[in-house]
Each structure stands twice: as C-alpha cells, then as structure tokens.
Design a protein around this motif. Structure first.
Motif, PDB file in Angstrom:
ATOM      1  N   LYS A  83       0.861  -1.303  -0.152  1.00 55.67           N
ATOM      2  CA  LYS A  83      -0.034  -0.021   0.092  1.00 55.67           C
ATOM      3  C   LYS A  83       0.840   1.276  -0.008  1.00 55.67           C
ATOM      4  O   LYS A  83       0.715   2.108  -0.646  1.00 55.67           O
ATOM      5  CB  LYS A  83      -1.175  -0.062   1.250  1.00 55.67           C
ATOM      6  CG  LYS A  83      -1.972   0.956   1.269  1.00 55.67           C
ATOM      7  CD  LYS A  83      -2.879   0.804   2.169  1.00 55.67           C
ATOM      8  CE  LYS A  83      -3.774   1.887   2.563  1.00 55.67           C
ATOM      9  NZ  LYS A  83      -3.971   2.942   1.572  1.00 55.67           N
ATOM     10  N   THR A  84       1.941   1.265   0.757  1.00 53.60           N
ATOM     11  CA  THR A  84       2.831   2.296   0.734  1.00 53.60           C
ATOM     12  C   THR A  84       3.578   2.722  -0.559  1.00 53.60           C
ATOM     13  O   THR A  84       3.462   3.720  -1.010  1.00 53.60           O
ATOM     14  CB  THR A  84       4.187   1.972   1.962  1.00 53.60           C
ATOM     15  OG1 THR A  84       3.588   1.970   3.184  1.00 53.60           O
ATOM     16  CG2 THR A  84       5.001   3.276   1.986  1.00 53.60           C
ATOM     17  N   GLN A  86       2.403   1.613  -3.568  1.00 47.29           N
ATOM     18  CA  GLN A  86       1.312   2.115  -4.158  1.00 47.29           C
ATOM     19  C   GLN A  86       0.884   3.703  -4.180  1.00 47.29           C
ATOM     20  O   GLN A  86       0.771   4.314  -5.063  1.00 47.29           O
ATOM     21  CB  GLN A  86      -0.274   1.184  -3.929  1.00 47.29           C
ATOM     22  CG  GLN A  86      -1.411   1.304  -5.002  1.00 47.29           C
ATOM     23  CD  GLN A  86      -2.304   0.554  -4.752  1.00 47.29           C
ATOM     24  OE1 GLN A  86      -2.695   0.176  -3.524  1.00 47.29           O
ATOM     25  NE2 GLN A  86      -3.364   0.402  -5.644  1.00 47.29           N
ATOM     26  N   ASP A  87       0.750   4.002  -2.910  1.00 42.38           N
ATOM     27  CA  ASP A  87       0.603   5.449  -2.642  1.00 42.38           C
ATOM     28  C   ASP A  87       1.724   6.212  -3.087  1.00 42.38           C
ATOM     29  O   ASP A  87       1.468   7.513  -3.388  1.00 42.38           O
ATOM     30  CB  ASP A  87       0.205   5.992  -1.093  1.00 42.38           C
ATOM     31  CG  ASP A  87      -1.019   4.956  -0.565  1.00 42.38           C
ATOM     32  OD1 ASP A  87      -2.020   4.610  -1.450  1.00 42.38           O
ATOM     33  OD2 ASP A  87      -1.175   5.033   0.524  1.00 42.38           O
ATOM     34  N   ARG A  90       1.402   6.420  -6.870  1.00 46.23           N
ATOM     35  CA  ARG A  90       0.163   7.386  -7.180  1.00 46.23           C
ATOM     36  C   ARG A  90       0.706   8.773  -7.377  1.00 46.23           C
ATOM     37  O   ARG A  90       0.253   9.825  -8.081  1.00 46.23           O
ATOM     38  CB  ARG A  90      -1.135   7.107  -6.390  1.00 46.23           C
ATOM     39  CG  ARG A  90      -2.174   7.759  -6.680  1.00 46.23           C
ATOM     40  CD  ARG A  90      -3.526   7.599  -5.858  1.00 46.23           C
ATOM     41  NE  ARG A  90      -2.866   7.691  -4.521  1.00 46.23           N
ATOM     42  CZ  ARG A  90      -2.887   8.842  -3.641  1.00 46.23           C
ATOM     43  NH1 ARG A  90      -2.936  10.004  -4.428  1.00 46.23           N
ATOM     44  NH2 ARG A  90      -2.691   8.627  -2.319  1.00 46.23           N
ATOM     45  N   ARG A  91       1.218   9.206  -6.113  1.00 42.42           N
ATOM     46  CA  ARG A  91       1.659  10.687  -5.986  1.00 42.42           C
ATOM     47  C   ARG A  91       2.661  11.151  -6.692  1.00 42.42           C
ATOM     48  O   ARG A  91       2.649  12.299  -7.417  1.00 42.42           O
ATOM     49  CB  ARG A  91       2.292  11.167  -4.258  1.00 42.42           C
ATOM     50  CG  ARG A  91       1.173  10.593  -3.402  1.00 42.42           C
ATOM     51  CD  ARG A  91       1.698  11.349  -2.212  1.00 42.42           C
ATOM     52  NE  ARG A  91       2.802  10.565  -1.479  1.00 42.42           N
ATOM     53  CZ  ARG A  91       3.005   9.440  -0.774  1.00 42.42           C
ATOM     54  NH1 ARG A  91       1.797   9.259  -0.347  1.00 42.42           N
ATOM     55  NH2 ARG A  91       3.980   8.973  -0.232  1.00 42.42           N
TER      56      ARG A  91
END
Length: 119
Positions: A83-84, A86-87, A90-91
């Motif tokens: 998740k980290t 992926q975030d 995305r950023r």
C-alpha cells in the motif's frame, strides 16, 4: 635380516632419478586432491548452511504455537508495504501529470503570445 650392508647395496640398485620423478608426481597429485577436497568442502558447507537457514525459517513459520501469528504479521507487513509503494507511486504520477500540464500550459501561452505579437 637387513643389515647396513644390505641397505647400502639396495641404494646402489635404485634409480634415484625415477624416485625423484615419482615423488614429484605424487606431490602434484596430492595438491590436486587437496584442492578438490577443499572445493567440495566449501560447496558442501554452503549447502549445509543454506539448508539450515531454510529449515530454521520453516520451523519458525510453521511452529504450531506461534507460527500463525508470525505468518499473519508477515502478511500484514507485506500488505502495508504494498500500500505504501502504491500510494508513493500514485503521488509521483500525480506530480508528474501536473508538471506536464503546467509545461503544456506555459508552451500554449508562449505560442499565443507569439501569435498576438505577429498580428
């Protein structure tokens, strides 16, 4: 029985050059065997250590008392890390997207200013 006289006579009958050549061959062969033995020892030690590490990990995670908790903890950490990543990805893409839009807008403004100046 052997006597010093018999040994002295035997020494005269032996070809010392042949003995020296045989000694060199034995020395050369022993060096090769020692090298091969050391090489096998290193390979076997590596496999032994790898097997011990794998066995230790398996017993650590397949432990009937604490194994389930450890497996769940590893799964949670892996999901959190995913998740980290992926975030962060995305950023990065959002930042890149806004930079490209800004550069395109600046280019469009420069083109329009150039066209107005001509007219």
């Amino acid at each position: 029985m052997f006597s010093l006289k018999n040994i002295s006579n035997l020494k005269d009958e032996i070809n010392m050059d042949a003995v020296a050549q045989l000694g060199e061959k034995v020395k050369d062969m022993s060096g090769r065997v020692r090298y091969m033995g050391d090489n096998r020892l290193l390979k076997n030690t590596g496999w032994l250590l790898a097997g011990a590490a794998i066995g230790s990990l398996l017993s650590h995670f397949l432990d009937p008392q604490e194994g389930q908790r450890r497996r769940t903890e590893i799964k949670d950490k892996a999901l959190s890390m995913g998740k980290t990543v992926q975030d962060a990805t995305r950023r990065r893409f959002e930042d890149l997207n806004s930079r490209v839009r800004g550069a395109a807008s600046d280019a469009q403004d420069a083109i329009q200013a150039g066209m107005e100046k001509r007219a």
